[in-house]
Enzyme design. Structure first.
Site, PDB file in Angstrom:
ATOM      1  N   HIS A 176     -43.803  47.451 -25.062  1.00 51.32           N
ATOM      2  CA  HIS A 176     -43.426  46.096 -25.501  1.00 51.32           C
ATOM      3  C   HIS A 176     -42.985  45.256 -24.302  1.00 51.32           C
ATOM      4  O   HIS A 176     -41.779  45.183 -24.008  1.00 51.32           O
ATOM      5  CB  HIS A 176     -42.289  46.176 -26.523  1.00 51.32           C
ATOM      6  N   GLU A 179     -42.714  42.171 -24.078  1.00 51.54           N
ATOM      7  CA  GLU A 179     -41.899  41.027 -24.503  1.00 51.54           C
ATOM      8  C   GLU A 179     -40.406  41.315 -24.394  1.00 51.54           C
ATOM      9  O   GLU A 179     -39.593  40.390 -24.351  1.00 51.54           O
ATOM     10  CB  GLU A 179     -42.286  40.588 -25.929  1.00 51.54           C
ATOM     11  N   GLY A 198     -51.163  46.377 -31.722  1.00 56.71           N
ATOM     12  CA  GLY A 198     -52.283  45.534 -31.278  1.00 56.71           C
ATOM     13  C   GLY A 198     -53.188  46.297 -30.317  1.00 56.71           C
ATOM     14  O   GLY A 198     -54.416  46.190 -30.377  1.00 56.71           O
ATOM     15  N   CYS A 223     -48.670  47.153 -28.589  1.00 54.06           N
ATOM     16  CA  CYS A 223     -48.346  48.326 -29.403  1.00 54.06           C
ATOM     17  C   CYS A 223     -49.392  48.527 -30.496  1.00 54.06           C
ATOM     18  O   CYS A 223     -50.502  48.936 -30.195  1.00 54.06           O
ATOM     19  CB  CYS A 223     -46.917  48.243 -29.929  1.00 54.06           C
ATOM     20  N   ASP A 225     -29.994  39.680 -31.034  1.00 56.47           N
ATOM     21  CA  ASP A 225     -29.153  38.898 -30.117  1.00 56.47           C
ATOM     22  C   ASP A 225     -29.095  39.520 -28.721  1.00 56.47           C
ATOM     23  O   ASP A 225     -28.902  38.809 -27.733  1.00 56.47           O
ATOM     24  CB  ASP A 225     -27.727  38.745 -30.667  1.00 56.47           C
TER      25      ASP A 225
HETATM   26  N1  GLN Z   1     -47.113  51.725 -35.928  1.00 56.52           N
HETATM   27  C1  GLN Z   1     -47.487  52.043 -34.583  1.00 56.52           C
HETATM   28  C2  GLN Z   1     -46.800  53.304 -34.090  1.00 56.52           C
HETATM   29  O1  GLN Z   1     -45.797  53.713 -34.628  1.00 56.52           O
HETATM   30  C3  GLN Z   1     -47.193  50.886 -33.661  1.00 56.52           C
HETATM   31  C4  GLN Z   1     -45.738  50.570 -33.530  1.00 56.52           C
HETATM   32  C5  GLN Z   1     -45.461  49.205 -32.948  1.00 56.52           C
HETATM   33  O2  GLN Z   1     -46.323  48.321 -32.948  1.00 56.52           O
HETATM   34  N2  GLN Z   1     -44.254  48.983 -32.505  1.00 56.52           N
HETATM   35  O3  GLN Z   1     -47.241  53.893 -33.158  1.00 56.52           O
END
Ligand code: GLN
Length: 558
Positions: free
Chosen positions: A528, A530, A404, A402, A91
């Site tokens: 991130h 997003e 990805g 991340c 939220d």
């Molecule tokens: N698992 C990966 C890491 O810990 C990527 C984490 C994620 O995508 N938020 O680095």
């Protein structure tokens, strides 16, 4: 002025608040969960902000986890991370997307946090031999946290959303704390909004008020009379129903607010404006209207959102696809970036576990862009890496976030640098080519809660890179949540072969962005983005990705 603006600029000049008393609005939920308290709270906050008030929203969650960071995304949806590195309820993402202002760890409190503080104080002997009890010690700590932001930032109005549903055992201390705050501050300075459901019985062709009557009764038993009822409904509330609710629940007729199902959550502020929710709130709190709400940018956004002139198809390759809430901020970022491009973004979730070598081309090649999602653990990794191979070779726009991004590095290591066992040590701890490995400060950490690399970090962009062009500046700040990182031992070989590290943390040298130089749009980010996209400031990377997908689609069709 463009309808998007710099993130985090206050929408209105901050008024002189020295002699002001902060007003408190509490939002409780009745009848059932999932009625959208967060959206109602964010919509009301938007309207008050648009009238020139300095407002923030906080969420109090009755569960015992210290924060939602340790919760499986299937349980509770995405974990939203703030600039100061708090792992919070999703939220808070709505609050930021609606208000275009940042939240912090103080904006999300759980029962776990409350008890942790009280127990630590008890262990330290701070209670001087007293018996530590729910009332007053737990409720005092709840009240202290509820009023924390008041001192920090001079807010004129603080909206507090209480998670869960009235009647839950675990909500009781929060309701008791609200009762006490109302007693302490008085009804001129506090307000309770009860969000409830008015179910429609199709056999009887009738809206029913009884569940709401019961829910208000439940609230009354805790000593709280709600001031306003916001009624979720599939059908318009008639005058009679409104009068009945007002009479039986002891609220004014004007305080019965219809919240009819909306086409998009971004319509809700406008629906609430029509129902005069903001005016009723201001009147009850004895706050003078400063301005009529300035919703020009918001309406411009809605206009574009509802009248797209183009369309793109994006595949979201992830493993938590059964629950769209697990990727909430990604979906919302596409709504913002689609609108600014006047483009409908159709997102198709693709389960990375189901991607097999022989089906990958047929599954993915029809898309105009492919986003490989964040995630944890080994499950579904193979499909993600194969998806990256396809988009790299076929020059389909690619955006990796991340995990990805880490998959993009592994794929490049395997197939371009020919390092057969290239891997992330998260997936293969024994690999001889750990292109992604554990950050040094993560070594030896076994506790799971709050121990990742979390929150905002600086990143310097390489001049002339795609990332630099997209952001239009050299220094950026983005939010993180991960344990693994790009292994700089491989950096030279990556760059020599066309994978550029276009974003670097200036303090630690960690690679934050990678991009392919011989590809129209191939970007992987360790952070991130997003988490920072808002209605009024869609994230530049999402905006550029949608543009690239549009371009690719045009090329395909010609
Ligand atoms: N698992 C990966 C890491 O810990 C990527 C984490 C994620 O995508 N938020 O680095």
């Amino acid at each position: 002025m463009p309808w998007f603006r710099q993130f985090y600029l206050p929408l209105h000049p901050v008024v002189n608040t020295s002699s002001m008393i902060t007003k408190y609005i509490f939002v409780t939920g009745g009848v059932t969960s999932s009625l959208g308290k967060g959206i109602i709270a964010a919509s009301l906050a938007k309207l008050l902000q648009a009238r020139g008030f300095k407002v923030t929203i906080q969420k109090f969650d009755p569960y015992i986890n210290v924060d939602p960071g340790t919760l499986n995304p299937y349980e509770h949806g995405e974990c939203y991370v703030t600039d100061d590195g708090a792992e919070t309820d999703l939220d808070l993402g709505h609050y930021e997307r609606f208000l275009n202002t940042p939240t912090s760890s103080a904006n999300n409190v759980t029962t776990g946090k409350i008890y942790q503080t009280v127990i630590n104080k008890e262990r330290a002997g701070d209670y001087l031999g007293k018996t530590v009890q729910v009332i007053p010690h737990i409720t005092d700590e709840i009240k202290r946290r509820m009023r924390l932001l008041e001192k920090e930032a001079n807010y004129e109005i603080i909206i507090t959303e209480i998670g869960g549903t009235v009647g839950d055992i675990e909500s009781l201390p929060y309701l008791e704390a609200i009762r006490q705050i109302r007693r302490d501050l008085g009804s001129d300075h506090t307000l309770v909004i009860h969000l409830t459901l008015i179910p429609y019985l199709s056999a009887a062709k009738e809206l029913k008020t009884k569940p709401t009557q019961h829910s208000v009764k439940e609230l009354l038993q805790t000593g709280i009379q709600p001031d306003i009822l916001v009624c979720r409904t599939e059908h318009s509330l008639s005058k009679e129903i409104r009068e009945k609710l007002a009479l039986f629940c002891n609220v004014e007729k004007e305080a019965v607010i219809e919240a009819i199902d909306a086409h998009t959550i971004y319509d809700v502020p406008i629906l609430m404006l029509k129902e005069k929710l903001d005016k009723t709130v201001l009147r009850k709190l004895h706050l003078k209207h400063k301005n009529e709400p300035d919703l020009v940018l918001w309406k411009e956004f809605l206009g574009k959102l509802k009248n797209p002139t183009k369309e793109v198809d994006i595949a979201l390759v992830g493993k938590y696809n059964e629950l769209p809430d697990a990727y909430k901020s990604i979906y919302e970022s596409f709504i913002h970036s689609g609108a600014i491009n006047e483009c409908k973004v159709k997102i198709t979730p693709i389960h990375s576990e189901t991607l097999e070598i022989d089906s990958i081309v047929s599954t993915l090649q029809q898309f105009d862009g492919i986003l490989v999602a964040p995630g944890f653990g080994e499950r579904g990794i193979f499909g993600k890496i194969e998806a990256v191979k396809l988009v790299r070779e076929r020059k389909i726009p690619f955006f990796g976030i991340c995990l990805g991004m880490q998959c993009a590095a592994v794929e490049f290591g395997k197939n371009v640098l020919k390092l057969k066992d290239a891997a992330s040590t998260e997936v293969n701890p024994k690999t001889t080519n750990p292109v992604i490995h554990l950050m040094p400060d993560q070594l030896g950490i076994t506790a799971k809660g709050g121990t990742m690399r979390l929150g905002a970090y600086k990143c310097r962009l390489a001049k002339g890179s795609l990332a630099h062009k997209i952001y239009g500046k050299q220094m950026i700040e983005e939010r993180h949540r991960h344990r693994y990182e790009f292994n700089n031992d491989y950096l030279e070989r990556f760059e020599q072969n066309g994978m550029l590290a276009s974003g670097i943390n200036p303090d630690t040298n960690l690679v934050e962005i990678i991009e392919l130089t011989n590809h129209p749009f191939f970007i992987g980010v360790q952070f991130h983005p997003e988490l920072k996209s808002t209605v009024e400031n869609p994230h530049p990377l999402f905006v550029a990705f949608v543009k690239a997908a549009l371009e690719y689609r045009k090329q395909k069709s010609s």
